[in-house]
Design an enzyme around this catalytic site. Structure first.
Site, PDB file in Angstrom:
ATOM      1  N   TYR A 111      36.553   1.772  10.018  1.00 50.55           N
ATOM      2  CA  TYR A 111      36.847   2.848   8.774  1.00 50.55           C
ATOM      3  C   TYR A 111      38.444   2.994   8.699  1.00 50.55           C
ATOM      4  O   TYR A 111      38.489   4.162   9.309  1.00 50.55           O
ATOM      5  CB  TYR A 111      35.337   3.529   8.383  1.00 50.55           C
ATOM      6  CG  TYR A 111      33.970   2.991   7.938  1.00 50.55           C
ATOM      7  CD1 TYR A 111      33.650   1.508   8.545  1.00 50.55           C
ATOM      8  CD2 TYR A 111      34.325   2.650   6.361  1.00 50.55           C
ATOM      9  CE1 TYR A 111      32.448   1.352   7.855  1.00 50.55           C
ATOM     10  CE2 TYR A 111      32.865   2.506   6.332  1.00 50.55           C
ATOM     11  CZ  TYR A 111      32.278   1.635   6.512  1.00 50.55           C
ATOM     12  OH  TYR A 111      30.763   0.661   6.888  1.00 50.55           O
TER      13      TYR A 111
ATOM     14  N   LYS B  52      28.110  -7.006  18.579  1.00 50.78           N
ATOM     15  CA  LYS B  52      28.534  -8.224  18.290  1.00 50.78           C
ATOM     16  C   LYS B  52      29.606  -8.362  19.092  1.00 50.78           C
ATOM     17  O   LYS B  52      31.156  -9.051  18.921  1.00 50.78           O
ATOM     18  CB  LYS B  52      28.964  -8.525  16.732  1.00 50.78           C
ATOM     19  CG  LYS B  52      29.576 -10.153  16.347  1.00 50.78           C
ATOM     20  CD  LYS B  52      28.092 -10.731  16.367  1.00 50.78           C
ATOM     21  CE  LYS B  52      28.502 -11.673  15.425  1.00 50.78           C
ATOM     22  NZ  LYS B  52      27.502 -12.840  15.519  1.00 50.78           N
TER      23      LYS B  52
ATOM     24  N   ASP C 187      23.231  -9.923  13.523  1.00 57.32           N
ATOM     25  CA  ASP C 187      22.789 -11.155  12.703  1.00 57.32           C
ATOM     26  C   ASP C 187      21.643 -10.772  13.761  1.00 57.32           C
ATOM     27  O   ASP C 187      20.033 -11.381  12.621  1.00 57.32           O
ATOM     28  CB  ASP C 187      23.603 -12.206  12.521  1.00 57.32           C
ATOM     29  CG  ASP C 187      24.199 -12.780  14.080  1.00 57.32           C
ATOM     30  OD1 ASP C 187      24.167 -11.749  14.784  1.00 57.32           O
ATOM     31  OD2 ASP C 187      24.651 -13.881  14.250  1.00 57.32           O
TER      32      ASP C 187
ATOM     33  N   ASP D   9      26.770   1.208   8.106  1.00 60.21           N
ATOM     34  CA  ASP D   9      25.936   1.503   7.106  1.00 60.21           C
ATOM     35  C   ASP D   9      25.384   0.298   6.517  1.00 60.21           C
ATOM     36  O   ASP D   9      24.676   1.429   5.796  1.00 60.21           O
ATOM     37  CB  ASP D   9      27.639   1.006   6.653  1.00 60.21           C
ATOM     38  CG  ASP D   9      27.930   2.022   5.481  1.00 60.21           C
ATOM     39  OD1 ASP D   9      27.143   2.299   4.503  1.00 60.21           O
ATOM     40  OD2 ASP D   9      29.537   1.720   5.031  1.00 60.21           O
TER      41      ASP D   9
ATOM     42  N   ASP E 215      21.212   0.417   5.063  1.00 61.82           N
ATOM     43  CA  ASP E 215      20.742   0.566   3.544  1.00 61.82           C
ATOM     44  C   ASP E 215      19.565  -0.622   3.768  1.00 61.82           C
ATOM     45  O   ASP E 215      18.596  -0.516   3.451  1.00 61.82           O
ATOM     46  CB  ASP E 215      21.594  -0.028   2.865  1.00 61.82           C
ATOM     47  CG  ASP E 215      22.588   0.839   2.094  1.00 61.82           C
ATOM     48  OD1 ASP E 215      22.859   2.102   2.700  1.00 61.82           O
ATOM     49  OD2 ASP E 215      23.271   0.867   0.915  1.00 61.82           O
TER      50      ASP E 215
HETATM   51  P1  ATP Z   1      28.277   3.746  -1.545  1.00 59.04           P
HETATM   52  O1  ATP Z   1      29.095   2.772  -1.188  1.00 59.04           O
HETATM   53  O2  ATP Z   1      29.499   5.107  -1.969  1.00 59.04           O
HETATM   54  O3  ATP Z   1      26.929   4.391  -0.326  1.00 59.04           O
HETATM   55  P2  ATP Z   1      26.601   2.488  -2.825  1.00 59.04           P
HETATM   56  O4  ATP Z   1      27.633   1.372  -3.550  1.00 59.04           O
HETATM   57  O5  ATP Z   1      25.587   2.083  -2.032  1.00 59.04           O
HETATM   58  O6  ATP Z   1      27.824   3.732  -3.085  1.00 59.04           O
HETATM   59  P3  ATP Z   1      25.087   3.772  -4.466  1.00 59.04           P
HETATM   60  O7  ATP Z   1      25.385   5.358  -5.368  1.00 59.04           O
HETATM   61  O8  ATP Z   1      24.377   4.639  -3.323  1.00 59.04           O
HETATM   62  O9  ATP Z   1      25.918   2.666  -4.333  1.00 59.04           O
HETATM   63  O10 ATP Z   1      23.943   3.451  -5.590  1.00 59.04           O
HETATM   64  C1  ATP Z   1      23.603   1.430  -5.638  1.00 59.04           C
HETATM   65  C2  ATP Z   1      22.134   2.035  -6.777  1.00 59.04           C
HETATM   66  O11 ATP Z   1      21.271   3.039  -6.388  1.00 59.04           O
HETATM   67  C3  ATP Z   1      22.402   2.337  -8.302  1.00 59.04           C
HETATM   68  O12 ATP Z   1      22.091   1.682  -8.656  1.00 59.04           O
HETATM   69  C4  ATP Z   1      21.844   3.733  -7.841  1.00 59.04           C
HETATM   70  O13 ATP Z   1      21.735   4.062  -9.209  1.00 59.04           O
HETATM   71  C5  ATP Z   1      20.785   3.973  -7.045  1.00 59.04           C
HETATM   72  N1  ATP Z   1      20.965   5.011  -6.849  1.00 59.04           N
HETATM   73  C6  ATP Z   1      21.255   5.611  -5.556  1.00 59.04           C
HETATM   74  N2  ATP Z   1      21.081   6.606  -5.726  1.00 59.04           N
HETATM   75  C7  ATP Z   1      19.741   6.845  -5.981  1.00 59.04           C
HETATM   76  C8  ATP Z   1      19.399   8.469  -6.050  1.00 59.04           C
HETATM   77  N3  ATP Z   1      19.684   8.882  -5.771  1.00 59.04           N
HETATM   78  N4  ATP Z   1      18.329   8.033  -7.337  1.00 59.04           N
HETATM   79  C9  ATP Z   1      17.758   7.275  -7.658  1.00 59.04           C
HETATM   80  N5  ATP Z   1      18.834   5.607  -7.820  1.00 59.04           N
HETATM   81  C10 ATP Z   1      19.945   6.105  -6.968  1.00 59.04           C
END
Ligand code: ATP
Length: 364
Positions: A138, A193, A226, A250, A254
Site C-alpha cells: 500500500y 506467496k 492462491d 484486503d 472481501d
Molecule cells: P473500497 O476499495 O474503498 O473498499 P469497494 O470498491 O470495495 O471500496 P464499496 O464502496 O465497498 O467498494 O462498494 C462495493 C459494492 O458494495 C457497491 O455496490 C456498494 O453499494 C455495496 N456496498 C458496500 N457497502 C455497503 C453497505 N454498507 N450497504 C449496502 N451496500 C453496500
C-alpha cells in the site's frame, strides 16, 4: 483507567464520506442504547474526517482531528472515498491509511461469520482474518516521505512493497492471541506467496513460524494465497484465524465477506497497542450514498468489536456485555428477516433497520 465513577467513556467519531455519515449515526445510536443498558455512558467526540472537512478545515484529516486522537483510545471511522481524492493535492490525505500507519494500528481484525436467517454460500463459516495494516504493497504506507509508487517514464510504474520483521511479528502475535481467546479451532493459518516473493513473504512466514513456536498450544499451518483463496470456499470449516500481509488480507476479507452474506455484514477493527479504530470492511458505496438504504450492520458490528477492545483498556467488563447485547440484537433482527436492507434482499431503509436493532436491544 476504568470507566470512571460516572461510568462514562470517550469515543472519537469520524463520519467519513458518502454513506459514512448515515451508517456511523446508526452505529452511535445502537452502541449508546446498549451501553446505557449496562450502566455505561459513551461520550462521543465528533472529529472531522473526509471530503466535507476540506471546505471547512482545509484537509480531509484536519490538524484538530490529528491532535485530539492521541488522548482518546477508541475511535469510529466511517468509510472514506479516498480513491476519488486528487493525487498530489496535500489537502487530500487518506484518513484511513494515515491513521492506521501513523498511530500504529498494526492489525486489521476482520471476522467473517454466517448469520441465522441470512442465506449465504457458507452457512457454517466462522473465521477471523488478521491483516497486516501498516506496510506491504500500500503505497501510502511505505515511505516516510513520498509515495511507494514510482513512474520513471510514462509507460512504466514501479511499486515498492515493504515487509519488516517488527510489523510481521506484532501482527502474528495478535493473531495467536485472538486464536487463544476465541472459542474456535485454536489454530492460526499464515497466508503468503513465499514461493515467489521469497524474501518479502519469506520473512513474513519466518516471523509467523517463530511466533507459532512461542505458542505451542495453538495449532499452526500455512498456505500459498492462491491455494488458500480456493480452500476458503471449499473447506472453510478448517480455518480459524488467518494472518496475512496487507494486500492479501484486503482481498481475502472481501472474499470471506462474500461467502457469509456480503459486505454489509462484514466488520473490522484496526488495533494497535494504544488505540483501536472501528471501521467496516466495505468502502464508501458512492452508488447508494444519500438514498437512505445503506446497511449499517457492518459498521455497528465494528463498533461492538471496539467495545470489546475498550473493555480491556477501561477494565470495564460491562462493555463486553454491551457488545454481546449489540451482536444478539443484530442476530435477532436478521433472523426475523423483516427489516433487511436491499443488499440483503429486503426493502428496509437504514433508518428502519436501525429502529429494528434498537427495538431488539430494548427487548433483550
Ligand atoms: P473500497 O476499495 O474503498 O473498499 P469497494 O470498491 O470495495 O471500496 P464499496 O464502496 O465497498 O467498494 O462498494 C462495493 C459494492 O458494495 C457497491 O455496490 C456498494 O453499494 C455495496 N456496498 C458496500 N457497502 C455497503 C453497505 N454498507 N450497504 C449496502 N451496500 C453496500
Amino acid at each position: 483507567m476504568t470507566a470512571g465513577a460516572s461510568g462514562s467513556i470517550r469515543v472519537a467519531v469520524m463520519e467519513g464520506d458518502d454513506i459514512g455519515p448515515e451508517i456511523v449515526r446508526s452505529t452511535t445510536r445502537v452502541l449508546d442504547r446498549a451501553a446505557q443498558q449496562h450502566g455505561v455512558r459513551i461520550e462521543w467526540i465528533p472529529l472531522p474526517a473526509g471530503i466535507a472537512a476540506v471546505d471547512t478545515e482545509g484537509s480531509t484529516l484536519p490538524i484538530r482531528t490529528r491532535e485530539a486522537l492521541p488522548d482518546i483510545p477508541g475511535w469510529i471511522l466511517g468509510p472514506v472515498s479516498h480513491r476519488d481524492y486528487p493525487i498530489g493535492d496535500a489537502r487530500y490525505v487518506n484518513p484511513s491509511g494515515y491513521l492506521r500507519k501513523n498511530f500504529e494500528l498494526y492489525s486489521n481484525v476482520r471476522p467473517a461469520r454466517a448469520w441465522p436467517g441470512i442465506e449465504c454460500v457458507r452457512p457454517k463459516m466462522d473465521v477471523v482474518i488478521v491483516r497486516e495494516n501498516t506496510e506491504g504493497f500500500y503505497a501510502d504506507r511505505n515511505l516516510i516521505d513520498g509515495n511507494g509508487e514510482l513512474r520513471p517514464d510514462l509507460d512504466t510504474v514501479i511499486s515498492v512493497r515493504v515487509v519488516t520483521r517488527r510489523a510481521s511479528l506484532r501482527v502474528a502475535r495478535q493473531a495467536f492471541a485472538i486464536a487463544r481467546e476465541r472459542n474456535g479451532l485454536r489454530k492460526v493459518t499464515c497466508v503468503h506467496k513465499a514461493n515467489v516473493l521469497r524474501r518479502g513473504d519469506g520473512l513474513f512466514l519466518d516471523c509467523c513460524r517463530q511466533v507459532a513456536a512461542e505458542n505451542p498450544d495453538i495449532a499452526f499451518d500455512d498456505f500459498l494465497v492462491d491455494a488458500f483463496a480456493m480452500r476458503l470456499i471449499l473447506r472453510p470449516d478448517d480455518t480459524d484465524v488467518v494472518v496475512t500481509t496487507n494486500m492479501f488480507g484486503d482481498i481475502l476479507s472481501d472474499e470471506a465477506a462474500g461467502l457469509v452474506g456480503g459486505l454489509g455484514l462484514a466488520p473490522g477493527l484496526n488495533t494497535g497497542d494504544e488505540h483501536a479504530m472501528a471501521q467496516a470492511v466495505h468502502g464508501s458505496a458512492p452508488d447508494i450514498a444519500g438514498k437512505g438504504i445503506a446497511n449499517p450492520i457492518a459498521e455497528i458490528l465494528s463498533g461492538a468489536l471496539l467495545l470489546r477492545w475498550l473493555s480491556r483498556v477501561h477494565a470495564a467488563p460491562m462493555l463486553v456485555e454491551a457488545a454481546d447485547t449489540v451482536e444478539s440484537a443484530i442476530a435477532a433482527t436478521l433472523a426475523r428477516g423483516e427489516s433487511l436492507t436491499p443488499d440483503l434482499g429486503g426493502t428496509a431503509t437504514t433508518e428502519s433497520i436501525t429502529a429494528a436493532i434498537l427495538a431488539a436491544v430494548d427487548a433483550s
